[in-house]
Structures are given as C-alpha cells and as structure tokens.
Design an enzyme around this catalytic site. Structure first.
Site, PDB file in Angstrom:
ATOM      1  N   GLU A 182      -4.899  -3.833  -1.866  1.00 36.72           N
ATOM      2  CA  GLU A 182      -6.350  -3.587  -1.843  1.00 36.72           C
ATOM      3  C   GLU A 182      -6.690  -2.341  -1.019  1.00 36.72           C
ATOM      4  O   GLU A 182      -7.829  -1.916  -0.985  1.00 36.72           O
ATOM      5  CB  GLU A 182      -7.095  -4.828  -1.322  1.00 36.72           C
ATOM      6  CG  GLU A 182      -6.765  -5.253   0.104  1.00 36.72           C
ATOM      7  CD  GLU A 182      -5.510  -6.134   0.224  1.00 36.72           C
ATOM      8  OE1 GLU A 182      -4.528  -5.894  -0.506  1.00 36.72           O
ATOM      9  OE2 GLU A 182      -5.516  -7.028   1.075  1.00 36.72           O
ATOM     10  N   PHE A 222       0.816  -1.225   0.000  1.00 40.61           N
ATOM     11  CA  PHE A 222       0.000   0.000   0.000  1.00 40.61           C
ATOM     12  C   PHE A 222       0.845   1.269   0.000  1.00 40.61           C
ATOM     13  O   PHE A 222       0.371   2.325  -0.398  1.00 40.61           O
ATOM     14  CB  PHE A 222      -0.935   0.010   1.228  1.00 40.61           C
ATOM     15  CG  PHE A 222      -0.261   0.464   2.505  1.00 40.61           C
ATOM     16  CD1 PHE A 222      -0.124   1.824   2.782  1.00 40.61           C
ATOM     17  CD2 PHE A 222       0.260  -0.445   3.415  1.00 40.61           C
ATOM     18  CE1 PHE A 222       0.514   2.253   3.946  1.00 40.61           C
ATOM     19  CE2 PHE A 222       0.903  -0.029   4.573  1.00 40.61           C
ATOM     20  CZ  PHE A 222       1.023   1.326   4.841  1.00 40.61           C
ATOM     21  N   GLU A 245       9.313  -4.223  12.949  1.00 41.09           N
ATOM     22  CA  GLU A 245       9.003  -3.042  12.129  1.00 41.09           C
ATOM     23  C   GLU A 245       7.694  -2.425  12.637  1.00 41.09           C
ATOM     24  O   GLU A 245       6.687  -3.118  12.743  1.00 41.09           O
ATOM     25  CB  GLU A 245       8.837  -3.474  10.667  1.00 41.09           C
ATOM     26  CG  GLU A 245       8.550  -2.314   9.727  1.00 41.09           C
ATOM     27  CD  GLU A 245       8.364  -2.775   8.279  1.00 41.09           C
ATOM     28  OE1 GLU A 245       7.691  -3.796   8.038  1.00 41.09           O
ATOM     29  OE2 GLU A 245       8.910  -2.101   7.385  1.00 41.09           O
ATOM     30  N   SER A 274       5.354  -6.922   3.234  1.00 44.63           N
ATOM     31  CA  SER A 274       5.925  -7.240   4.544  1.00 44.63           C
ATOM     32  C   SER A 274       6.699  -8.565   4.480  1.00 44.63           C
ATOM     33  O   SER A 274       6.458  -9.395   3.592  1.00 44.63           O
ATOM     34  CB  SER A 274       4.805  -7.327   5.581  1.00 44.63           C
ATOM     35  OG  SER A 274       3.892  -8.328   5.189  1.00 44.63           O
ATOM     36  N   CYS A 323       9.464   1.912   3.525  1.00 47.05           N
ATOM     37  CA  CYS A 323      10.381   0.823   3.864  1.00 47.05           C
ATOM     38  C   CYS A 323      11.792   1.355   4.036  1.00 47.05           C
ATOM     39  O   CYS A 323      12.657   0.645   4.538  1.00 47.05           O
ATOM     40  CB  CYS A 323      10.357  -0.251   2.792  1.00 47.05           C
ATOM     41  SG  CYS A 323      11.040   0.316   1.252  1.00 47.05           S
ATOM     42  N   LYS A 352      -1.191  -7.086  -9.262  1.00 46.58           N
ATOM     43  CA  LYS A 352      -2.150  -7.252  -8.167  1.00 46.58           C
ATOM     44  C   LYS A 352      -1.752  -6.218  -7.109  1.00 46.58           C
ATOM     45  O   LYS A 352      -0.878  -6.459  -6.283  1.00 46.58           O
ATOM     46  CB  LYS A 352      -2.052  -8.681  -7.614  1.00 46.58           C
ATOM     47  CG  LYS A 352      -3.281  -9.211  -6.918  1.00 46.58           C
ATOM     48  CD  LYS A 352      -3.776  -8.393  -5.754  1.00 46.58           C
ATOM     49  CE  LYS A 352      -2.946  -8.475  -4.520  1.00 46.58           C
ATOM     50  NZ  LYS A 352      -3.314  -7.505  -3.455  1.00 46.58           N
TER      51      LYS A 352
END
Ligand code: NAD
Length: 498
Positions: free
Chosen positions: A177, A150, A383, A227, A282, A174
C-alpha cells in the site's frame, strides 16, 4: 484534491467503497501524493470471483497463445520504461536509474515466462508393462495470489504474476500500500498486451485484504514477499487453510573479506551493495566481516571516505541513493542507529541528521558506518533496512564463516577472496540460500531461482525459474492402456462409405 488509487478488477479500474484509505507519499518531498483505497473482504472476494471466472478460458488457451501475450507485455513495458521508472521513483524514493533496474529485473522474468511452454511439457514412459504407457502433465492451479513488499514494486509482482499467468493461472495481486501505482499500471499493460479481463486483478489494501486471500477457498496458491513476521503469518495461515504457500522474508546479508581480497574492489562493492536504494533491498549487504585486524583497518580506511562522500537527494536527481520510503521508516532506521551507539558500537560515520535545501521535509538520511559491532547487539541481529553498514571484525576465516551460518536469516551472503579453495569451501558449507563469490549482490538471473534459507523464506519452492513453474502448476500422472479389439482380424477390402 489528492489523487486516489483504486483497484483493477475485470480489466478496468474499480472504485474502492470501504471509505478507508492508506497514505502514499512522495518520499523526496515528504508530501502526500495519493490516497490508496484499502479493500474490504467483499471487494477482495469480488476480485477473486472475477479471476475464477476468467480461469476456464485462460487455462484452456494454448501455452503459445499465452506466451504471445507475455511477448507483447514485454514490448509494452520496454516502451513505457521511463514513465514506469519515474512513477516508481516518485512513490518509492529510489533513484530513476535504480527504478529502471527494478523494472528490468522484473522484465527478465517476463522473458523467462515467454519460454514457459517448454517447461510445461510432461514426461512419458512407453510400455511400462505390456501395452501400458505412463505420462505426466503440468496443469494450472486456478486463482493464484501474490502479496508484495514496497521495496521492489515492479520486480517482485512480475516474479509472481508473469510465471503464474504464463502457466495458465489467473492472478490476484495485493501490492504494498506504500507504492501501488506501478503494479496498477502493469495490470493495465497486461490487458493492452491481450490478457483477457480477469486474468490479472489488483486489489489494494492491508491486513483485511491479505486475510481474505489467506482464507478464501477459491485461492489454492499464495506467493508472498515481505518481512519475516508477516511471511511466517502468511505461511502458517495459508497452510492451515490448505493452500500451497511460498513466503520470502527479511534478511541480514554478510560480506566476508579475506586478507587476500582486492580491498579497493571489496570497498566499492560494499558501498554499492550496502547503500544502493538506501539499503532498502532484501539482498543489501548490511554486515562487512573483514578477517584479521590488518584487513579490518585497511578496509575501514577505504570505507570511511566512501561513506562520507555518498551522494543522496531527491530520487530524480543523479545521486547514489534517494530518500527512505516513509517518515515512519526513517524514524525506525534512525532509531536503530541510536540503539547501536547505546549498545557500544563505534559510529564512525553518522548520517542521521541531514538537510537538503528545498527538500526539508523529505525522508532523507545519509550513510552510516558502524565498526566493532558484535553478534550480541540488536543492530547485528535485526534487519535495519536502511543505509547503515556494520563492520564485525573476525579473527579467522572459521569465525567469519560461522556468522552468516548462525544468523537467523539466510538470504544472501558474499565472500571476497582470490583463493578458490576458500571460496569453494565457504560456498559449500554456508547455511544461506544465495551465495556470491566476489559478487556482492548474488541475485540469481531469472532462469535460475531466487530464495533464502532459515527465517528468510518459508515453503519449499523458490521464486521464478523452474521452481516458480513447479510452484504455480500441479502435476497429473496418467497410466493408460488401450483395448486391442480393433486390431483383431484383418480386412482385405478397400474401405468404402456406408
Ligand atoms: P511488510 O511485511 O511490511 O509488507 C509486505 C506485504 O504484507 C505488504 O503487501 C503489506 O500490505 C502486507 N502486510 C503488512 N502487514 C501485514 C499484516 N499485519 N497482516 C497481513 N499482511 C500484512 O514488508 P515491507 O516493509 O513492504 O517490505 C520490506 C521487507 O520485505 C523487508 O523485510 C525485506 O527484507 C523483505 N523482502 C524480502 C525479499 C525476499 O525475497 N526475501 C524481497 C524483497 C523484500
């Protein structure tokens, strides 16, 4: 009725039929802004079939013609920059300016992809034995897939599809979402730029969609960013099904501050790198490691007012950062701050409770600063992915340098110092994939490559740059000899017809 987001297959929007939808929020207001269709196996298979059908023509299109599409796409994205950034900001929550940065860093890879014909050239060795030449060529793989997170809904999809498509592959994306609208819009712009239908398909969905991609025999290569637990799963499952996979995971990025560093500069760098995009990067710095007590005290003194004065608010306002992406994520990040307090870290600035007038339901939290965090604490090991910066005090350079090397993640790291020798030794020895020297966020430019080490990346090729071209092509090597028959004897007559 709330907006619905479907799939983009065969050059057009295709309505989802699963009856399952995911929620897309406007993080600034906390309102539900759209419902995104979650694809079934059959719907993803339709996307893959479509991309497979487009592959023979696209892979036989000349590299220059493919590059022309990328040039046109770049122009269209630039023309649509503001509307793309606004759309991105409305679903992700990052500020408008930062959203433009997200699109721009993706466009840098499109720029790189415009020059990919140069990197598709093979090698040639003449006369390796008498009359024998050897040459190699890089060929497209087929239907490649990308599964994206995301936090960079424009940049990360462009890292993948721009390189894959310029190399002659077709692509099934893909996206996350949580913020699927920008990837859908990018696919429309690719068609407008001249990519034939089926060259870039977008299927929205969750685990079922991902599992279909991981197991479908028509997909030879998968690029994943997200992740670590999912990266590991994607890598292992894809590999077990005979695919090449690159899977980038989570991070815990340290910045080491040496006693000779310019501390105002280091503090400013930490604030931007730690709290920009609400820490949902990240490559965000989440651990500051000052070397020596005096450095720690002087750094803390500079950080406290800076963290207290951070401006945050609705994403389209001119703040330092916006809300977190979702209510669930906000609760998770706040939970980590509670945990840090329980673990005995000193919470120097507490941004957990905030109230923004008119936006009471938005997913906001302010900047948090912990001091005296130790390597045993979970807030150090895991994280957090939020606006939370931890200070871990180190007595010496060796103790400081060991921290990023021994951490399970190895995405990015930075050192602030004026000493070239210290910087060089650190950069050479640290077990981390991307290193900054007096640069807080060392994200490599598009013609270099992006990738971490250890649990931050699985697979042996990085994103974009020459490594990306290697990932999205396979090499074929020819060894050839030609019969010499036509050269025997001489013909002294002028050639005539018949
Ligand atoms: P995520 O792992 O939750 O999701 C990433 C993708 O995996 C999404 O498309 C999601 O739909 C899919 N997914 C989620 N759960 C799944 C499951 N159980 N099975 C199959 N697929 C599943 O990550 P996120 O929260 O969207 O993104 C944030 C994470 O991404 C952070 O850990 C961040 O560090 C990481 N990230 C890494 C890099 C990098 O290059 N190393 C870059 C950006 C983000």
């Amino acid at each position: 009725m709330v907006k619905q987001i479907h799939h983009f297959i065969g050059g057009k929007i295709v309505e989802g039929t699963s009856g399952n939808f995911g929620d897309v929020f406007n993080p600034s207001t906390g309102e539900l802004s759209a419902k995104v269709a979650l694809a079934t196996r059959a719907e993803v298979e339709a996307g893959i079939a479509n991309a497979a059908e487009a592959f023979p023509i696209w892979s036989n299109t000349s590299p220059m013609a493919r590059a022309k599409v990328m040039f046109k796409f770049k122009q269209l994205v630039e023309q649509n920059m503001d509307s793309l950034a606004e759309l991105l900001s409305s679903e992700h929550g990052k500020t408008f300016t930062d959203a433009k940065g997200d699109v721009t860093r993706g466009l840098d890879v499109v720029d790189f992809a415009c020059g990919i014909p140069h990197l598709l050239k093979g090698e040639y060795s003449e006369n390796v034995a008498r009359g024998i030449d050897v040459y190699s060529m890089r060929q497209a793989l087929g239907v490649c897939a990308g599964i994206t997170p995301f936090n960079f809904p424009a940049m990360v999809p462009m890292w993948m599809f721009a390189v894959a498509i310029a190399c002659g592959n077709t692509f099934v994306l893909k996206p996350s979402e949580k913020d699927p609208s920008v990837p859908m819009r990018l696919a429309e712009l690719m068609m407008e730029a001249g990519a034939p239908a089926g060259v870039l398909n977008v299927v929205n969905g969750g685990k079922e969609a991902v599992d279909t991609i991981l197991t479908d025999p028509r997909v030879p290569a998968i690029s994943f960013v997200g992740s670590t637990p999912i990266a590991k799963y994607v890598y292992a499952t894809g590999a077990a099904h005979g695919k090449r996979v690159q899977a980038m995971g989570g991070a815990k990025n340290h910045m080491i501050i040496m006693p000779d560093a310019d501390l105002d500069q280091a503090a400013d760098a930490l604030i931007g790198a730690g709290f920009g995009s609400a820490g949902e990067r990240c490559m965000a710095i989440s651990v500051a490691v000052p070397v020596g007590e005096a450095t720690a005290e002087a750094l803390r003194e500079r950080l406290v007012p800076r963290v207290q004065n951070l401006k945050f608010g609705p994403s389209m306002a001119d703040g330092d950062f916006g809300p977190l992406v979702s209510g669930d994520h906000l609760r998770k990040v706040r939970g980590y701050v509670d945990l840090g307090v329980q673990e005995g870290a000193e919470l120097v600035v507490d941004g957990r409770e905030v109230n923004i007038q008119g936006y009471e339901n938005g997913f906001y939290m302010g900047g948090c600063l912990f001091d005296r965090v130790t390597p045993e604490m979970r807030i150090y090991k895991e994280e957090i992915f939020g606006p939370v910066l931890s200070i871990v005090r180190a007595k010496s350079f060796d103790e400081a340098a060991a921290l990023p090397t021994e951490h399970e993640f190895g995405n990015g790291v930075s050192i602030f110092t004026r000493d070239g020798d210290t910087a060089r030794e650190f950069a050479r020895n640290v077990q981390v994939g991307m290193v900054g020297v007096n640069v807080p966020i060392p994200v490599p430019v598009a013609f270099h490559t992006f990738g971490g080490w250890k649990n931050s990346a699985f697979g042996d090729t990085n994103q974009h740059g020459p490594e990306g071209v290697r990932f999205f092509t396979k090499i074929k090597t020819m060894t050839s000899r030609w019969p010499t028959g036509i050269r025997s004897g001489a013909d002294f007559h002028i050639p005539t017809m018949g």
